[in-house]
Scaffold this motif. Structure first.
Motif, PDB file in Angstrom:
ATOM      1  N   ALA A 129       0.715  -1.186   0.000  1.00 18.41           N
ATOM      2  CA  ALA A 129      -0.068   0.009  -0.033  1.00 18.41           C
ATOM      3  C   ALA A 129       0.884   1.115  -0.001  1.00 18.41           C
ATOM      4  O   ALA A 129       0.468   2.260  -0.675  1.00 18.41           O
ATOM      5  CB  ALA A 129      -1.101   0.054   1.268  1.00 18.41           C
ATOM      6  N   ASP A 130       1.959   1.314   0.573  1.00 14.86           N
ATOM      7  CA  ASP A 130       2.871   2.230   0.822  1.00 14.86           C
ATOM      8  C   ASP A 130       3.568   2.748  -0.659  1.00 14.86           C
ATOM      9  O   ASP A 130       3.651   3.768  -0.846  1.00 14.86           O
ATOM     10  CB  ASP A 130       3.821   2.155   1.724  1.00 14.86           C
ATOM     11  N   ILE A 131       3.792   1.702  -1.424  1.00 14.51           N
ATOM     12  CA  ILE A 131       4.201   1.829  -2.611  1.00 14.51           C
ATOM     13  C   ILE A 131       3.323   2.567  -3.659  1.00 14.51           C
ATOM     14  O   ILE A 131       3.572   3.608  -4.438  1.00 14.51           O
ATOM     15  CB  ILE A 131       4.755   0.593  -3.255  1.00 14.51           C
ATOM     16  N   ILE A 132       1.963   1.971  -3.464  1.00 12.56           N
ATOM     17  CA  ILE A 132       1.206   2.569  -4.196  1.00 12.56           C
ATOM     18  C   ILE A 132       1.071   4.054  -3.850  1.00 12.56           C
ATOM     19  O   ILE A 132       0.472   4.890  -4.758  1.00 12.56           O
ATOM     20  CB  ILE A 132      -0.340   1.918  -4.108  1.00 12.56           C
ATOM     21  N   ASP A 133       1.000   4.412  -2.427  1.00  8.95           N
ATOM     22  CA  ASP A 133       0.695   5.812  -1.991  1.00  8.95           C
ATOM     23  C   ASP A 133       1.978   6.727  -1.896  1.00  8.95           C
ATOM     24  O   ASP A 133       1.698   7.729  -1.682  1.00  8.95           O
ATOM     25  CB  ASP A 133      -0.111   5.684  -0.716  1.00  8.95           C
ATOM     26  N   ALA A 134       3.170   6.216  -2.237  1.00  5.22           N
ATOM     27  CA  ALA A 134       4.178   6.946  -2.332  1.00  5.22           C
ATOM     28  C   ALA A 134       3.931   8.230  -3.045  1.00  5.22           C
ATOM     29  O   ALA A 134       3.534   8.288  -4.250  1.00  5.22           O
ATOM     30  CB  ALA A 134       5.157   6.234  -2.843  1.00  5.22           C
ATOM     31  N   SER A 135       4.439   9.274  -2.579  1.00  4.48           N
ATOM     32  CA  SER A 135       4.357  10.634  -3.024  1.00  4.48           C
ATOM     33  C   SER A 135       5.878  11.216  -3.379  1.00  4.48           C
ATOM     34  O   SER A 135       5.868  12.378  -3.809  1.00  4.48           O
ATOM     35  CB  SER A 135       3.393  11.536  -2.443  1.00  4.48           C
ATOM     36  N   SER A 136       6.761  10.634  -2.961  1.00  6.69           N
ATOM     37  CA  SER A 136       8.279  11.139  -3.284  1.00  6.69           C
ATOM     38  C   SER A 136       9.002   9.921  -3.735  1.00  6.69           C
ATOM     39  O   SER A 136       8.665   8.601  -3.062  1.00  6.69           O
ATOM     40  CB  SER A 136       8.856  11.634  -1.938  1.00  6.69           C
ATOM     41  N   LYS A 137      10.257  10.244  -4.188  1.00  5.88           N
ATOM     42  CA  LYS A 137      10.986   8.984  -4.561  1.00  5.88           C
ATOM     43  C   LYS A 137      11.594   8.388  -3.141  1.00  5.88           C
ATOM     44  O   LYS A 137      11.791   7.089  -3.333  1.00  5.88           O
ATOM     45  CB  LYS A 137      12.044   9.529  -5.510  1.00  5.88           C
ATOM     46  N   GLN A 138      11.978   9.205  -2.313  1.00  6.42           N
ATOM     47  CA  GLN A 138      12.347   8.778  -0.954  1.00  6.42           C
ATOM     48  C   GLN A 138      11.486   7.638  -0.584  1.00  6.42           C
ATOM     49  O   GLN A 138      11.862   6.554   0.201  1.00  6.42           O
ATOM     50  CB  GLN A 138      12.757   9.838   0.136  1.00  6.42           C
ATOM     51  N   SER A 139      10.229   8.114  -0.351  1.00  4.74           N
ATOM     52  CA  SER A 139       9.346   7.239   0.301  1.00  4.74           C
ATOM     53  C   SER A 139       9.003   5.950  -0.550  1.00  4.74           C
ATOM     54  O   SER A 139       8.708   4.740   0.120  1.00  4.74           O
ATOM     55  CB  SER A 139       7.949   7.891   0.575  1.00  4.74           C
ATOM     56  N   MET A 140       8.950   6.164  -1.972  1.00  7.85           N
ATOM     57  CA  MET A 140       8.923   4.894  -2.592  1.00  7.85           C
ATOM     58  C   MET A 140      10.297   3.839  -2.341  1.00  7.85           C
ATOM     59  O   MET A 140      10.002   2.478  -2.452  1.00  7.85           O
ATOM     60  CB  MET A 140       8.795   5.210  -4.200  1.00  7.85           C
ATOM     61  N   ARG A 141      11.421   4.470  -2.370  1.00 10.87           N
ATOM     62  CA  ARG A 141      12.491   3.673  -2.084  1.00 10.87           C
ATOM     63  C   ARG A 141      12.324   2.932  -0.664  1.00 10.87           C
ATOM     64  O   ARG A 141      12.739   1.587  -0.878  1.00 10.87           O
ATOM     65  CB  ARG A 141      13.836   4.593  -2.362  1.00 10.87           C
ATOM     66  N   LEU A 142      12.056   3.569   0.195  1.00 11.59           N
ATOM     67  CA  LEU A 142      12.208   2.938   1.495  1.00 11.59           C
ATOM     68  C   LEU A 142      10.971   1.940   1.382  1.00 11.59           C
ATOM     69  O   LEU A 142      11.011   0.934   2.140  1.00 11.59           O
ATOM     70  CB  LEU A 142      11.589   4.118   2.630  1.00 11.59           C
ATOM     71  N   ALA A 143       9.546   2.293   0.894  1.00 14.15           N
ATOM     72  CA  ALA A 143       8.720   1.127   0.675  1.00 14.15           C
ATOM     73  C   ALA A 143       9.046  -0.014  -0.003  1.00 14.15           C
ATOM     74  O   ALA A 143       8.654  -1.105   0.565  1.00 14.15           O
ATOM     75  CB  ALA A 143       7.311   1.669   0.181  1.00 14.15           C
ATOM     76  N   LEU A 144       9.840   0.038  -0.958  1.00 15.30           N
ATOM     77  CA  LEU A 144      10.471  -1.071  -1.774  1.00 15.30           C
ATOM     78  C   LEU A 144      11.545  -1.936  -0.755  1.00 15.30           C
ATOM     79  O   LEU A 144      11.293  -3.112  -0.829  1.00 15.30           O
ATOM     80  CB  LEU A 144      11.305  -0.840  -3.076  1.00 15.30           C
ATOM     81  N   ARG A 145      11.956  -1.142   0.009  1.00 17.36           N
ATOM     82  CA  ARG A 145      13.138  -1.962   1.054  1.00 17.36           C
ATOM     83  C   ARG A 145      12.225  -2.791   1.872  1.00 17.36           C
ATOM     84  O   ARG A 145      12.482  -3.779   2.435  1.00 17.36           O
ATOM     85  CB  ARG A 145      13.859  -0.711   1.796  1.00 17.36           C
ATOM     86  N   SER A 146      11.076  -2.160   2.498  1.00 17.12           N
ATOM     87  CA  SER A 146      10.107  -2.921   3.469  1.00 17.12           C
ATOM     88  C   SER A 146       9.660  -4.090   2.824  1.00 17.12           C
ATOM     89  O   SER A 146       9.373  -5.233   3.233  1.00 17.12           O
ATOM     90  CB  SER A 146       9.155  -1.936   4.002  1.00 17.12           C
ATOM     91  N   LEU A 147       9.458  -3.717   1.525  1.00 17.63           N
ATOM     92  CA  LEU A 147       8.587  -4.999   0.638  1.00 17.63           C
ATOM     93  C   LEU A 147       9.704  -6.154   0.458  1.00 17.63           C
ATOM     94  O   LEU A 147       9.209  -7.356   0.598  1.00 17.63           O
ATOM     95  CB  LEU A 147       8.144  -4.517  -0.689  1.00 17.63           C
ATOM     96  N   SER A 148      10.875  -5.814   0.329  1.00 13.63           N
ATOM     97  CA  SER A 148      11.891  -6.602   0.019  1.00 13.63           C
ATOM     98  C   SER A 148      12.247  -7.584   1.370  1.00 13.63           C
ATOM     99  O   SER A 148      12.981  -8.396   1.395  1.00 13.63           O
ATOM    100  CB  SER A 148      13.128  -5.874  -0.561  1.00 13.63           C
ATOM    101  N   GLY A 149      11.862  -6.980   2.598  1.00 15.96           N
ATOM    102  CA  GLY A 149      12.143  -7.665   3.926  1.00 15.96           C
ATOM    103  C   GLY A 149      13.146  -7.030   4.923  1.00 15.96           C
ATOM    104  O   GLY A 149      13.191  -7.810   5.908  1.00 15.96           O
ATOM    105  N   ASP A 150      13.630  -5.757   4.405  1.00 13.41           N
ATOM    106  CA  ASP A 150      14.492  -5.197   5.320  1.00 13.41           C
ATOM    107  C   ASP A 150      14.231  -4.968   6.693  1.00 13.41           C
ATOM    108  O   ASP A 150      14.696  -5.291   7.769  1.00 13.41           O
ATOM    109  CB  ASP A 150      15.112  -3.909   4.537  1.00 13.41           C
ATOM    110  N   PHE A 151      12.931  -4.250   6.779  1.00 15.02           N
ATOM    111  CA  PHE A 151      12.167  -3.655   8.181  1.00 15.02           C
ATOM    112  C   PHE A 151      12.020  -5.229   8.847  1.00 15.02           C
ATOM    113  O   PHE A 151      12.232  -5.028  10.204  1.00 15.02           O
ATOM    114  CB  PHE A 151      11.137  -2.993   7.950  1.00 15.02           C
ATOM    115  N   SER A 152      11.309  -5.834   8.373  1.00 12.24           N
ATOM    116  CA  SER A 152      10.883  -7.196   8.752  1.00 12.24           C
ATOM    117  C   SER A 152      12.208  -8.101   9.397  1.00 12.24           C
ATOM    118  O   SER A 152      11.976  -8.576  10.483  1.00 12.24           O
ATOM    119  CB  SER A 152      10.167  -8.175   7.944  1.00 12.24           C
TER     120      SER A 152
END
Length: 446
Positions: A129-152
């Motif tokens: 959902a965060d990737i879809i809602d991302a409104s900046s390159k930074q937030s999109m990049r961090l959302a992709l990191r979370s999707l890849s499992g970094d935060f988890s």
């Protein structure tokens, strides 16, 4: 945990477009594919052909993709129909899938099934959902990191450290008559302090990520006619607020969002704070006070001709808020634009009507946000993540106290509670209410 029902939804944007996608997931996906395509496509291969309705009439021509469980987004059999993106075409495709036994998907139901079927954890699901809602390159990049499992992974590493430490503590409890006492060896304290430090670092990174995701709430407050609305207009570079010489012009809340270095700042203009007998103005002042109490940062604007700000107009509950004193209208007092330290608060001298000093103000806001340059250590977090980490940290602090008191049972309990709090972040410990709240914010089709 595959659901017995089959769901369907439009997975592309609503309205007219060049391509539209209908997604089907569940046990009936292969049956629906055979009815609508005349065959079950080879899994994971693109199939071009006609799409038929339940009566055998051709609806459209397009590309079909079929994914056999568990090798799909949801972990179930999935059919995707990519057709021409006309409203009537997509409606016909959806109606056909419904007539063949599918049910309309709820918001986020595809992602929810992916979570329940072990295809991703809650952090990764929210990252979709965060990737879809991302409104900046930074937030999109961090959302992709979370999707890849970094935060988890960071959360899981911390949870494993807690579990391993419980082994030491439980050994002391279970073998009390043996000459095994890890509590007094100093090893437990070292491990606890390491966990405490790592948890605090994750919390700090998560708080920064929450600012990047949700924005910093910046409230403009002050007496009437101090230039608050002019400041809002200067920050947003548009005439968002009406500006007049009449005190009390602003009687409601005005909100605009700007970005500084990719950081969203929610700028909130409020009614002037003063005693008033006007019921409408009183309501505006009440709303202003509510916004002030919920602010991350407050800009207290005062007229340079008053020389000093009147802090008595502010609610007493804002002592822990970041406050910037904004001396406005310095063009009238012939004072220079600049920054100075006033007691324990930063003061900026500006002229909002001419946009002088606004760049300095933006620089200070960026410093307060703590994200002048978004680094790789930042975690794109939500409020529930932060609350869970804070609760886990409370139990770690309590565990250190129990260690000092040699209360091994209470120490073990605190470690267990701390691990459970972290588990709620990834979904290892989750309630149906939590899942409903999370996935209800998703768009239909995800």
């Amino acid at each position: 945990m595959s659901d017995a029902t089959t769901i369907c939804a439009l997975a592309s944007a609503m309205g007219r477009g060049s391509i539209g996608v209908v997604r089907v997931s569940g046990v009936l996906a292969s049956t629906i594919a055979k009815k609508m395509l005349g065959k079950i496509p080879k899994p994971r291969y693109a199939h071009y052909g006609s799409f038929f309705n339940q009566h055998g009439d051709e609806i459209d021509k397009g590309v079909a993709l079929f994914f056999l469980a568990p090798h799909s987004f949801t972990g179930e059999d999935v059919l995707e129909l990519q057709g021409h993106g006309g409203v009537l075409v997509m409606q016909s495709l959806l109606e056909t899938t419904l007539s063949l036994g599918a049910q309309a998907a709820e918001p986020g139901e595809f992602s929810k099934r992916a979570f329940l079927n072990g295809k991703m954890d809650l952090i990764q699901a929210e990252a979709v959902a965060d990737i879809i809602d991302a409104s900046s390159k930074q937030s999109m990049r961090l959302a992709l990191r979370s999707l890849s499992g970094d935060f988890s992974q960071q959360v899981r590493n911390l949870t494993h450290s807690l579990i391993n430490l419980r082994v030491f503590v439980e050994a002391t409890i279970d073998f009390v008559d043996e000459e095994i006492d890890f509590l007094t060896s100093g090893e437990v304290q070292q491990k606890l302090e390491k966990i405490q430090l790592d948890m605090q670092n994750i919390l700090d990174s998560a708080k920064q990520g929450a600012i990047l995701r949700e924005g910093l709430n910046v409230v403009i407050a002050g007496k009437p006619n101090a230039g608050k609305s002019s400041l809002l207009n200067a920050l947003t570079k548009q005439s968002s607020a009406i500006v007049t010489d009449i005190a009390g012009t602003t009687r409601d809340i005005l909100k605009e969002t700007i970005r500084i270095n990719g950081i969203p700042l929610n700028i909130i203009d409020t009614a002037g704070l003063r005693a008033s007998n006007n019921k409408i103005e009183q309501e505006g002042i009440k709303r202003a006070q509510d916004e002030i109490e919920n602010a991350d940062v407050m800009l207290l604007v005062f007229d340079a001709q008053d020389r000093y700000p009147d802090l008595s107009i502010l609610p007493k509950s804002i002592n822990d808020r970041a406050i910037l004193l904004i001396k406005n209208k310095v063009d009238l007092t012939k004072e220079p634009i600049g920054i100075e330290q006033s007691k324990d608060k930063m003061q900026l001298s500006i002229c909002a009507i001419n946009s002088q000093g606004i760049d300095l103000l933006k620089q200070e806001l960026a410093k307060i946000a703590g994200l002048s340059d978004v680094g790789e250590s930042v975690l794109l977090a939500r409020k529930r993540h932060i609350q869970a980490i804070e609760s886990a940290l409370v139990h770690i602090n309590s565990a250190l106290t129990q260690l000092d008191d040699n209360a091994s049972e209470l120490l073990a309990q605190d470690l267990r509670y701390s691990a459970q709090e972290l588990g709620s972040i990834t979904g290892e410990f989750s309630s149906d209410d939590l899942l409903g709240e999370i996935f209800s914010s998703f768009c239909i089709g995800k």
